[in-house]
Design a protein around this motif. Structure first.
Motif, PDB file in Angstrom:
ATOM      1  N   VAL A 166      -0.547  -4.020 -12.819  1.00  0.00           N
ATOM      2  CA  VAL A 166       0.391  -3.103 -12.176  1.00  0.00           C
ATOM      3  C   VAL A 166       1.788  -3.714 -12.244  1.00  0.00           C
ATOM      4  O   VAL A 166       1.945  -4.928 -12.392  1.00  0.00           O
ATOM      5  CB  VAL A 166       0.006  -2.833 -10.690  1.00  0.00           C
ATOM      6  CG1 VAL A 166      -1.289  -2.082 -10.602  1.00  0.00           C
ATOM      7  CG2 VAL A 166      -0.062  -4.111  -9.898  1.00  0.00           C
ATOM      8  N   ARG A 185      -8.585  -3.245  -8.091  1.00  0.00           N
ATOM      9  CA  ARG A 185      -7.342  -3.896  -8.539  1.00  0.00           C
ATOM     10  C   ARG A 185      -7.539  -4.694  -9.827  1.00  0.00           C
ATOM     11  O   ARG A 185      -7.000  -5.788  -9.991  1.00  0.00           O
ATOM     12  CB  ARG A 185      -6.775  -4.792  -7.449  1.00  0.00           C
ATOM     13  CG  ARG A 185      -6.501  -4.073  -6.164  1.00  0.00           C
ATOM     14  CD  ARG A 185      -5.950  -5.018  -5.136  1.00  0.00           C
ATOM     15  NE  ARG A 185      -6.089  -4.432  -3.805  1.00  0.00           N
ATOM     16  CZ  ARG A 185      -5.752  -5.053  -2.704  1.00  0.00           C
ATOM     17  NH1 ARG A 185      -5.243  -6.261  -2.745  1.00  0.00           N
ATOM     18  NH2 ARG A 185      -5.914  -4.470  -1.539  1.00  0.00           N
ATOM     19  N   TRP A 205      -5.052   2.542  -4.573  1.00  0.00           N
ATOM     20  CA  TRP A 205      -4.931   1.232  -5.204  1.00  0.00           C
ATOM     21  C   TRP A 205      -5.419   0.144  -4.243  1.00  0.00           C
ATOM     22  O   TRP A 205      -6.139  -0.770  -4.626  1.00  0.00           O
ATOM     23  CB  TRP A 205      -3.479   0.962  -5.614  1.00  0.00           C
ATOM     24  CG  TRP A 205      -3.279  -0.436  -6.126  1.00  0.00           C
ATOM     25  CD1 TRP A 205      -3.505  -0.881  -7.387  1.00  0.00           C
ATOM     26  CD2 TRP A 205      -2.851  -1.570  -5.365  1.00  0.00           C
ATOM     27  NE1 TRP A 205      -3.237  -2.228  -7.467  1.00  0.00           N
ATOM     28  CE2 TRP A 205      -2.832  -2.675  -6.227  1.00  0.00           C
ATOM     29  CE3 TRP A 205      -2.483  -1.765  -4.043  1.00  0.00           C
ATOM     30  CZ2 TRP A 205      -2.466  -3.947  -5.827  1.00  0.00           C
ATOM     31  CZ3 TRP A 205      -2.108  -3.028  -3.634  1.00  0.00           C
ATOM     32  CH2 TRP A 205      -2.101  -4.102  -4.512  1.00  0.00           C
ATOM     33  N   SER A 217       0.829  -1.214   0.000  1.00  0.00           N
ATOM     34  CA  SER A 217       0.000   0.000   0.000  1.00  0.00           C
ATOM     35  C   SER A 217       0.856   1.253   0.000  1.00  0.00           C
ATOM     36  O   SER A 217       0.525   2.238  -0.671  1.00  0.00           O
ATOM     37  CB  SER A 217      -0.923   0.012   1.220  1.00  0.00           C
ATOM     38  OG  SER A 217      -1.832  -1.053   1.148  1.00  0.00           O
ATOM     39  N   LEU A 227       5.931  -5.428  -7.379  1.00  0.00           N
ATOM     40  CA  LEU A 227       6.450  -4.694  -6.228  1.00  0.00           C
ATOM     41  C   LEU A 227       7.973  -4.757  -6.237  1.00  0.00           C
ATOM     42  O   LEU A 227       8.560  -5.764  -6.633  1.00  0.00           O
ATOM     43  CB  LEU A 227       5.908  -5.291  -4.928  1.00  0.00           C
ATOM     44  CG  LEU A 227       4.412  -5.143  -4.695  1.00  0.00           C
ATOM     45  CD1 LEU A 227       3.969  -6.012  -3.526  1.00  0.00           C
ATOM     46  CD2 LEU A 227       4.038  -3.689  -4.455  1.00  0.00           C
ATOM     47  N   GLN A 250       3.774   1.526  -1.323  1.00  0.00           N
ATOM     48  CA  GLN A 250       4.399   1.660  -2.637  1.00  0.00           C
ATOM     49  C   GLN A 250       3.392   2.044  -3.718  1.00  0.00           C
ATOM     50  O   GLN A 250       3.683   2.854  -4.587  1.00  0.00           O
ATOM     51  CB  GLN A 250       5.096   0.362  -3.016  1.00  0.00           C
ATOM     52  CG  GLN A 250       5.964   0.498  -4.251  1.00  0.00           C
ATOM     53  CD  GLN A 250       6.809  -0.730  -4.467  1.00  0.00           C
ATOM     54  OE1 GLN A 250       6.500  -1.546  -5.332  1.00  0.00           O
ATOM     55  NE2 GLN A 250       7.846  -0.882  -3.674  1.00  0.00           N
ATOM     56  N   ARG A 251       2.215   1.483  -3.679  1.00  0.00           N
ATOM     57  CA  ARG A 251       1.223   1.696  -4.736  1.00  0.00           C
ATOM     58  C   ARG A 251       0.178   2.746  -4.381  1.00  0.00           C
ATOM     59  O   ARG A 251      -0.574   3.165  -5.241  1.00  0.00           O
ATOM     60  CB  ARG A 251       0.532   0.374  -5.062  1.00  0.00           C
ATOM     61  CG  ARG A 251       1.474  -0.612  -5.694  1.00  0.00           C
ATOM     62  CD  ARG A 251       0.767  -1.854  -6.119  1.00  0.00           C
ATOM     63  NE  ARG A 251       1.686  -2.714  -6.857  1.00  0.00           N
ATOM     64  CZ  ARG A 251       1.603  -4.028  -6.884  1.00  0.00           C
ATOM     65  NH1 ARG A 251       0.629  -4.639  -6.245  1.00  0.00           N
ATOM     66  NH2 ARG A 251       2.468  -4.726  -7.568  1.00  0.00           N
TER      67      ARG A 251
END
Length: 181
Positions: free
Chosen positions: A69, A65, A60, A53, A72, A55-56
């Motif tokens: 994407v 979703r 998101w 969470s 990670l 990072q995105r």
């Protein structure tokens, strides 16, 4: 079953049962290991999901979703992989710990198996998260050795029970009764 420790002080207790200082909790070490490993699994999931969470973005996280994407990266990627790796060994640990418990094969080897698994898996999470590559593999091997110790305890118990049956001339039907002796 929890009782104040004063009521239990004179009882001789199995060394494979964990006890709290102020309360005696009669929980075999294998079952304690399953509970502790479940808690550790939740810690894995929480750390992996929160790092993803971060990072995105939380939009998101809260979204459907549906779109593709990028994978990670960094700590978030390592924590996601550590979580997946944990789930790969968890089912074997739980299956063997339950088999040891219900077959009556608990003993020093199974106790060490539980402790080694927990120690290895607890060490593995931060080592993987921080990217410590060689020591991380050692921690994983300690955990796998713990799973192996549980398997060995189960096999040794089964072989010992079979040997008792042969020596006493009893049938396999009596093996369960012998295992509890």
């Amino acid at each position: 079953l929890a009782r104040p420790s004063g009521a239990c002080r004179s009882e001789r207790l199995n060394s494979n049962v964990r006890h709290h200082e102020s309360y005696s909790v009669a929980m075999p070490v294998e079952l304690f290991g399953i509970v502790a490993s479940a808690v550790l699994g939740v810690v894995h999931i929480v750390l992996a999901s929160h790092s993803a969470s971060l990072q995105r973005g939380y939009r998101w996280t809260a979204g459907a979703r549906d779109e593709e994407v990028a994978p990670l990266t960094g700590v978030a990627g390592r924590l996601a992989r550590a979580s997946a790796n944990y789930l790969e060994t968890y089912s074997y640990f739980v299956a063997l710990a339950l088999a040891v418990h219900f077959s009556g094969a608990s003993g020093p080897v199974s106790k060490w198996g539980v402790y080694l698994y927990l120690l290895g898996r607890i060490a593995y999470l931060p080592l993987y998260g921080f990217g410590v590559y060689l020591v991380r593999s050692l921690a994983w091997q300690v955990a796998v050795f713990g799973v192996g110790a549980l398997g060995w305890a189960l096999v040794a118990h089964a072989l010992g029970t079979a040997a008792k049956c042969r020596l006493t001339g009893r049938s396999r039907r009596h093996a369960t009764a012998l295992a509890r002796e």
